[in-house]
Design an enzyme around this catalytic site. Structure first.
Site, PDB file in Angstrom:
ATOM      1  N   SER A   1       0.839  -1.199   0.000  1.00 46.51           N
ATOM      2  CA  SER A   1       0.000   0.000   0.000  1.00 46.51           C
ATOM      3  C   SER A   1       0.871   1.245   0.000  1.00 46.51           C
ATOM      4  O   SER A   1       1.965   1.254   0.577  1.00 46.51           O
ATOM      5  CB  SER A   1      -0.884   0.002   1.252  1.00 46.51           C
ATOM      6  OG  SER A   1      -1.531   1.252   1.397  1.00 46.51           O
TER       7      SER A   1
ATOM      8  N   TYR B   1      -2.795  -1.473   9.842  1.00 47.57           N
ATOM      9  CA  TYR B   1      -2.845  -1.965   8.461  1.00 47.57           C
ATOM     10  C   TYR B   1      -1.519  -1.681   7.751  1.00 47.57           C
ATOM     11  O   TYR B   1      -0.909  -2.571   7.144  1.00 47.57           O
ATOM     12  CB  TYR B   1      -4.001  -1.284   7.717  1.00 47.57           C
ATOM     13  CG  TYR B   1      -4.035  -1.544   6.235  1.00 47.57           C
ATOM     14  CD1 TYR B   1      -4.561  -2.732   5.732  1.00 47.57           C
ATOM     15  CD2 TYR B   1      -3.545  -0.600   5.338  1.00 47.57           C
ATOM     16  CE1 TYR B   1      -4.595  -2.969   4.369  1.00 47.57           C
ATOM     17  CE2 TYR B   1      -3.574  -0.826   3.973  1.00 47.57           C
ATOM     18  CZ  TYR B   1      -4.102  -2.009   3.493  1.00 47.57           C
ATOM     19  OH  TYR B   1      -4.126  -2.239   2.133  1.00 47.57           O
TER      20      TYR B   1
END
Length: 254
Positions: free
Chosen positions: A146, A159
């Protein structure tokens, strides 16, 4: 004689980014085994789209949070390889399946931490181990990270931490699998309009506008911005790309 067409396994391939990855991989002349967690119907639609492209595809159920199910999943892959592809090996693994949990660091619960670490780190480690047992030498692994490992946006601390771990893991995998000529790379999408994280980027106009204003190319990402890059990594054109983090974000927050 075994099927000579290359075969890719794409986890979470029934929707969002995974769906686009699966379709773009098929466009490169590669057959696809895609996994879904709950939505078999959507997965079958993707299979049909891939077949319309002219490649073979099959959808298998997999919950990447259920580590103990990986042995039976591997057997299901072997059966699918034999019955659908006349093969016994895969060539590529795309570790895409995942969820997003948006919560302040101080409010994060142990349960939230555990589910994120299981899906995004532990699951990736042990599923990759299983798939390497049936992967051809000279194949490849693409781990999905990400843009949040580079850009800190409040609410994604755990996350992004798991994705940071995946980026480190990728380098070690590339190092240790080099003797098998297996390449391992990371693709790190920026903010994308999907239903990920309850569709925040897609559906919240303020968030969408904020990201677009802070992206060099002036818009938020779309699923088809990502799939073609993953597909590229599954081709001979990427034969010398290894142990790399490729951010696909349009120049977000640079």
């Amino acid at each position: 004689m075994e099927n000579q067409t290359k075969i890719a396994v794409v986890t979470g391939g029934s929707r969002g980014l995974g769906k686009d990855m699966a379709i773009n991989i098929a466009k490169k002349g590669i057959d696809v085994i895609l996994t879904y967690n709950n939505n078999k119907e959507e997965a079958q639609k993707v299979v049909k789209q891939i077949e319309e492209i002219g490649q073979k595809a099959v959808a298998l159920q997999l919950n990447v949070a259920e580590i103990k199910s990986f042995d039976s999943f591997t057997e299901n892959v072997k059966t699918a390889l034999k019955n659908h592809f006349n093969s016994s090996k895969i060539d590529f693994l795309i570790n895409n399946a995942g969820i997003g949990i948006h919560t302040a660091f101080t409010q994060t619960t142990e349960e939230q931490f555990d589910i994120l670490s299981t899906i995004h780190l532990k699951g990736v480690v042990f599923l990759t181990q299983k798939m390497l047992l049936i992967m051809n030498d000279g194949g490849g692994v693409v781990n999905i990270s990400s843009g949040l490992t580079r850009i800190a946006l409040a609410g994604y601390s755990i996350y992004a931490t798991m994705k940071g771990a995946i980026e480190t893991l990728t380098k070690y995998q590339a190092k240790e699998l080099g003797e098998r000529k297996i390449r391992v790379n990371v693709v790190a999408p920026g903010a994308i309009e999907t239903d990920f994280g309850n569709g925040t980027v897609r559906d919240n106009a303020d968030v969408n506008a904020f990201i677009a204003a802070n992206t060099a190319l002036g818009r938020v990402g779309l699923p088809d911005d990502i799939g073609s890059v993953v597909a590229f990594l599954c081709t001979q054109d990427a034969k010398w790309v290894n142990a790399q983090r490729i951010e696909v974000s349009g120049g977000q927050m640079i």
